[in-house]
Motif scaffolding. Sequence first.
Motif, PDB file in Angstrom:
ATOM      1  N   GLY A 501       0.776  -1.238   0.000  1.00 13.50           N
ATOM      2  CA  GLY A 501       0.000   0.000   0.000  1.00 13.50           C
ATOM      3  C   GLY A 501       0.800   1.275   0.000  1.00 13.50           C
ATOM      4  N   ASN A 502       2.140   1.180  -0.032  1.00 14.54           N
ATOM      5  CA  ASN A 502       2.986   2.366  -0.176  1.00 14.54           C
ATOM      6  C   ASN A 502       2.801   3.398   0.937  1.00 14.54           C
ATOM      7  N   GLN A 503       2.541   2.949   2.144  1.00 15.70           N
ATOM      8  CA  GLN A 503       2.474   3.863   3.280  1.00 15.70           C
ATOM      9  C   GLN A 503       3.506   3.442   4.322  1.00 15.70           C
ATOM     10  N   GLN A 504       4.308   4.396   4.765  1.00 22.02           N
ATOM     11  CA  GLN A 504       5.338   4.145   5.771  1.00 22.02           C
ATOM     12  C   GLN A 504       4.988   4.894   7.045  1.00 22.02           C
ATOM     13  N   GLN A 505       4.970   4.179   8.152  1.00 25.43           N
ATOM     14  CA  GLN A 505       4.725   4.811   9.446  1.00 25.43           C
ATOM     15  C   GLN A 505       6.063   5.040  10.156  1.00 25.43           C
ATOM     16  N   ILE A 506       6.193   6.187  10.787  1.00 25.52           N
ATOM     17  CA  ILE A 506       7.332   6.461  11.662  1.00 25.52           C
ATOM     18  C   ILE A 506       6.772   6.893  13.019  1.00 25.52           C
ATOM     19  N   MET A 507       7.520   6.623  14.066  1.00 27.50           N
ATOM     20  CA  MET A 507       7.134   7.095  15.390  1.00 27.50           C
ATOM     21  C   MET A 507       8.198   8.054  15.901  1.00 27.50           C
ATOM     22  N   VAL A 508       7.751   9.201  16.383  1.00 29.47           N
ATOM     23  CA  VAL A 508       8.674  10.172  16.969  1.00 29.47           C
ATOM     24  C   VAL A 508       8.349  10.294  18.449  1.00 29.47           C
ATOM     25  N   GLY A 509       9.413  10.313  19.267  1.00 29.07           N
ATOM     26  CA  GLY A 509       9.225  10.340  20.708  1.00 29.07           C
ATOM     27  C   GLY A 509       9.679  11.647  21.321  1.00 29.07           C
ATOM     28  N   TYR A 510       9.068  11.969  22.446  1.00 33.93           N
ATOM     29  CA  TYR A 510       9.348  13.230  23.131  1.00 33.93           C
ATOM     30  C   TYR A 510      10.109  13.033  24.437  1.00 33.93           C
ATOM     31  N   SER A 511      10.188  11.801  24.920  1.00 30.90           N
ATOM     32  CA  SER A 511      10.663  11.571  26.286  1.00 30.90           C
ATOM     33  C   SER A 511      12.177  11.602  26.406  1.00 30.90           C
ATOM     34  N   ASP A 512      12.857  10.700  25.707  1.00 28.76           N
ATOM     35  CA  ASP A 512      14.307  10.626  25.859  1.00 28.76           C
ATOM     36  C   ASP A 512      15.003  11.840  25.258  1.00 28.76           C
ATOM     37  N   SER A 513      14.440  12.399  24.191  1.00 32.19           N
ATOM     38  CA  SER A 513      15.041  13.614  23.633  1.00 32.19           C
ATOM     39  C   SER A 513      14.964  14.745  24.649  1.00 32.19           C
ATOM     40  N   ASN A 514      13.859  14.806  25.398  1.00 30.20           N
ATOM     41  CA  ASN A 514      13.726  15.827  26.439  1.00 30.20           C
ATOM     42  C   ASN A 514      14.696  15.559  27.583  1.00 30.20           C
ATOM     43  N   LEU A 685      18.103   5.671  33.419  1.00 25.50           N
ATOM     44  CA  LEU A 685      16.787   5.925  34.003  1.00 25.50           C
ATOM     45  C   LEU A 685      15.749   6.126  32.915  1.00 25.50           C
ATOM     46  N   ARG A 686      14.573   5.572  33.112  1.00 28.77           N
ATOM     47  CA  ARG A 686      13.483   5.793  32.162  1.00 28.77           C
ATOM     48  C   ARG A 686      12.987   7.237  32.257  1.00 28.77           C
ATOM     49  N   ALA A 687      12.419   7.708  31.153  1.00 29.43           N
ATOM     50  CA  ALA A 687      11.979   9.103  31.102  1.00 29.43           C
ATOM     51  C   ALA A 687      10.806   9.375  32.032  1.00 29.43           C
ATOM     52  N   ILE A 688       9.908   8.394  32.203  1.00 28.67           N
ATOM     53  CA  ILE A 688       8.706   8.645  33.004  1.00 28.67           C
ATOM     54  C   ILE A 688       9.049   8.929  34.466  1.00 28.67           C
ATOM     55  N   PRO A 689       9.800   8.068  35.150  1.00 33.18           N
ATOM     56  CA  PRO A 689      10.147   8.409  36.537  1.00 33.18           C
ATOM     57  C   PRO A 689      11.035   9.647  36.655  1.00 33.18           C
ATOM     58  N   TRP A 690      11.849   9.902  35.626  1.00 34.60           N
ATOM     59  CA  TRP A 690      12.677  11.126  35.606  1.00 34.60           C
ATOM     60  C   TRP A 690      11.781  12.354  35.641  1.00 34.60           C
ATOM     61  N   VAL A 691      10.859  12.438  34.706  1.00 32.16           N
ATOM     62  CA  VAL A 691       9.964  13.596  34.642  1.00 32.16           C
ATOM     63  C   VAL A 691       9.043  13.631  35.861  1.00 32.16           C
ATOM     64  N   GLY A 692       8.448  12.466  36.174  1.00 30.11           N
ATOM     65  CA  GLY A 692       7.480  12.424  37.264  1.00 30.11           C
ATOM     66  C   GLY A 692       8.062  12.845  38.599  1.00 30.11           C
ATOM     67  N   SER A 693       9.296  12.451  38.865  1.00 27.14           N
ATOM     68  CA  SER A 693       9.902  12.789  40.155  1.00 27.14           C
ATOM     69  C   SER A 693      10.180  14.288  40.265  1.00 27.14           C
ATOM     70  N   TRP A 694      10.558  14.929  39.170  1.00 26.28           N
ATOM     71  CA  TRP A 694      10.749  16.387  39.196  1.00 26.28           C
ATOM     72  C   TRP A 694       9.415  17.103  39.398  1.00 26.28           C
ATOM     73  N   TYR A 695       8.354  16.582  38.789  1.00 24.19           N
ATOM     74  CA  TYR A 695       7.032  17.176  39.012  1.00 24.19           C
ATOM     75  C   TYR A 695       6.594  16.977  40.462  1.00 24.19           C
ATOM     76  N   GLN A 696       6.856  15.779  41.011  1.00 23.09           N
ATOM     77  CA  GLN A 696       6.490  15.499  42.392  1.00 23.09           C
ATOM     78  C   GLN A 696       7.203  16.444  43.357  1.00 23.09           C
ATOM     79  N   SER A 697       8.422  16.826  43.025  1.00 27.41           N
ATOM     80  CA  SER A 697       9.199  17.667  43.942  1.00 27.41           C
ATOM     81  C   SER A 697       9.041  19.163  43.669  1.00 27.41           C
ATOM     82  N   GLY A 698       8.011  19.519  42.924  1.00 33.34           N
ATOM     83  CA  GLY A 698       7.606  20.912  42.837  1.00 33.34           C
ATOM     84  C   GLY A 698       8.264  21.768  41.786  1.00 33.34           C
TER      85      GLY A 698
END
Length: 859
Positions: A501-514, A685-698
Amino acid sequence: MKLQLQKSLPPVKFEQTQELTEQIETEEPDFDQLHAQMAEFVQTHKNDPEAIVGALKYLNSQLMILSAAERQIKAENAPIDQWLVQGLKSLIDHSSNQGESIVQTLSNTKISPVFTAHPTNFNKPEASAIVLSQLDDIASPHGNAKVCQELWETQGVRNLKPTVQDEARQFSSNIRHLHSSGRTIHKYINQQLSVLPDQLKLSKPLVEAGNWVGGDRDGNPNIDAKVLKDVVRTLSAAAFEYFEKKIGQEKNTQAGSLCNLLCKSGHSESLTLIRQKLARTRAHLVGETALPIQGDLYLNANELVSDLESLDIDNLNTQEKAILQGKLDLLKLDADSIGFHGANTDIRQNSAMNEKTVGELLRRSGGPSNYESLGEVEKQTLLTSLLLGNSALVLSDVPIDGQGNNPEFEREIGLIKSYKTIHDTYGPQALKNCITANTETMSDMLEVMLLLKYADLADEHGIKMNVVPLIETVRDLHNGPDILNSMLNHPWYRQALKSSGNQQQIMVGYSDSNRLDGPLASSWAVYEGTAKMQEVANQNKINLHVFHGRGGTKARGSGDSYAQEIRSSNGASLVTGMRQTEQGEEVPAKFGTETMSKSNLADMVGSTLETMSKGTDQGLVKYTSTMEKLAQHARESYANLYSDPELPRFFQSSTPIEFVGKSNAGSRPASRASDAGGQLNLDKLRAIPWVGSWYQSGSAMPAYFGTGSAIKQFIEQPTGTTTALERTTQLQTMYKEWPFFKTLIDRTATAMEKADMTIAQGYAKLAPAQSQGVFEKIKNEYELTKEMILNIKQSNNLMDHNPVDAEILAVKKPLTQAAHAMQIGLLKAHQQAGPEIRDKLLEPIVMSMQAIASSNRFG
């Protein structure tokens, strides 16, 4: 809620706790004073933390109810019809030819929220379900009391981590809401198309449900072939329930329903036979030993619809025929989008694991024993030869004599073989995408192709699963166009893709780049990289479908709404639609009730249609040079913090990162091997606990750090062509006229409004003296970024772009402050206590994290 508090505590503890809660409610306290009171409260009760748990239940219950009610009210007041009309009208207005070309465009467009179960849903799903299921009742005293009692009894820390199967069952209600909302959207679009000159209607569904639960193998050792099949069965059950409901029961038919109209046509007996056949098919597919369908069963949902369409309805009047045909048209769309699979389950695996699997497969087949150590060119040559059939090597997963067992390989190859069985049983839509995390080279893609070919799911005549690179780090986003170009020019893959079908999917991520390069550099790398990959696709005459891997916070790519996220996109990247992850806590937040689901999906569809119709973003060319400078400055500023040798120590001691994995929030481990000699290894470290812990600490540091420094440096950099005032004016103009830049600034402003440096300083004091310089960097960057953003916005209010959310944040602020103050006191007590007391404080610390996440998301 106070009644529940009183019931759960002895009189003396209740009096002490009530005094604290009354102070929070009556006025917004000074945080330093509140911090001191909470610290004293924790110290008083740390040996027997029953009162602490009660206070946290009190805070969390109110925050859960407030946040859910806020989302429900927003959804109830949402202009759903207006969003869809605006999106469809924009698409029609920008089309050179109307009529069938509009339908063709819509047929090539797929809009899909993709549910993932990453460990960000801190509250028990049962507790969230209690609130969501009774939102209509909380306004009445009796209803509110009932919700409070049930929530009080249910909430708390999970005793065990959920299994992957548990997560699939928890999301089933959200999948059902998405099914219902999708039908509503399709119905509305058909109504709008029917008034066009040719009385058109959709030929393909716009909306598809996506899912990662059971298929996201990247770092989750709990997923094997059995688990994947269990999840697919759970989703299949939701699909059958949907079709059974739409066909209806013979003795329980609503006037004007599909069942009622067909029975009126004299087809009661035929409907009974159809129901029986559907029930037999369900028993086969949802049973424990589902296999490829044989015998008198429906091969797919389209056969079910064909049976219904074959029934003669000539004895109905014209109006009844039109109503019935409309229902059958929608059921056709349902059959294509929901099928018997319920939701498309994506497979995701890390490129490193794919490499190991291919290496072991080659060794067992008598190929090179050192595949993993080969150079990139050697790997590509070998893999291409195998794909083209130019190699005498016959692939086999049977161990060679003398080789020991390899459990990891057996699990991987067992999973890969199961894809074919699932395709044959539930249809190819059940497993549609094969995503490779950390795609860095062309061989990463060739390895997936070879594994799919080995599983009998790919040959030169086509690929039955999309081979999707996940490109996330800034470096890889810069390399993304080259990787994509190499894929599209590979002789075997290009032929197979053309046949598919000539369609190519790509996924772009925001977590590790951040995490690695900071928010501004990350946002620009995703935006620019996607645009350049779109150019590569155009040059190769391929349709590109972009999948956005967003999280729930601003630091992980989230906006205030779908409209903000999508309308700031490059319209050219939406020509085939929109896919986006909804992670953990975001799933019930957006799809937890039918009202929320319909509102959010309408926003997603309407915004996608409107933005895609506008084509290529003209601001890309106009402002690329400026954004490149800003991104470079931001990256350098962020690197100064990220490379600070004291950052790991500060992060580990001043945030609740240690307790993320102890929350039992998800089946996937909360971190990779992140310990390095007792000290946190940030690179693991995974991006989720990295970001989440900074949010938790204000501080919410990952949402803005580097942005203010970049803007200041851009404005003040020496140049002979423009003045500082002119460069400031340019940024102000960009904010006014360029949706991407406006969203970047507004998203940053919202995150900063949620942050609080007074609270963050309370957490920072938990860190050793030698690490305090880290906090000074964060605080200074916060103040600078706030100054720069207000200058660009030409405002003295960070939230002037979203006054509604500003008001909501103000309502929740006293409760949120109290939860932070309690957590600081608990973390300090935990640091100072011996092992016995530390164990007792584990539950209250995790519950404090639940309360803060209830107010302001986690990751």
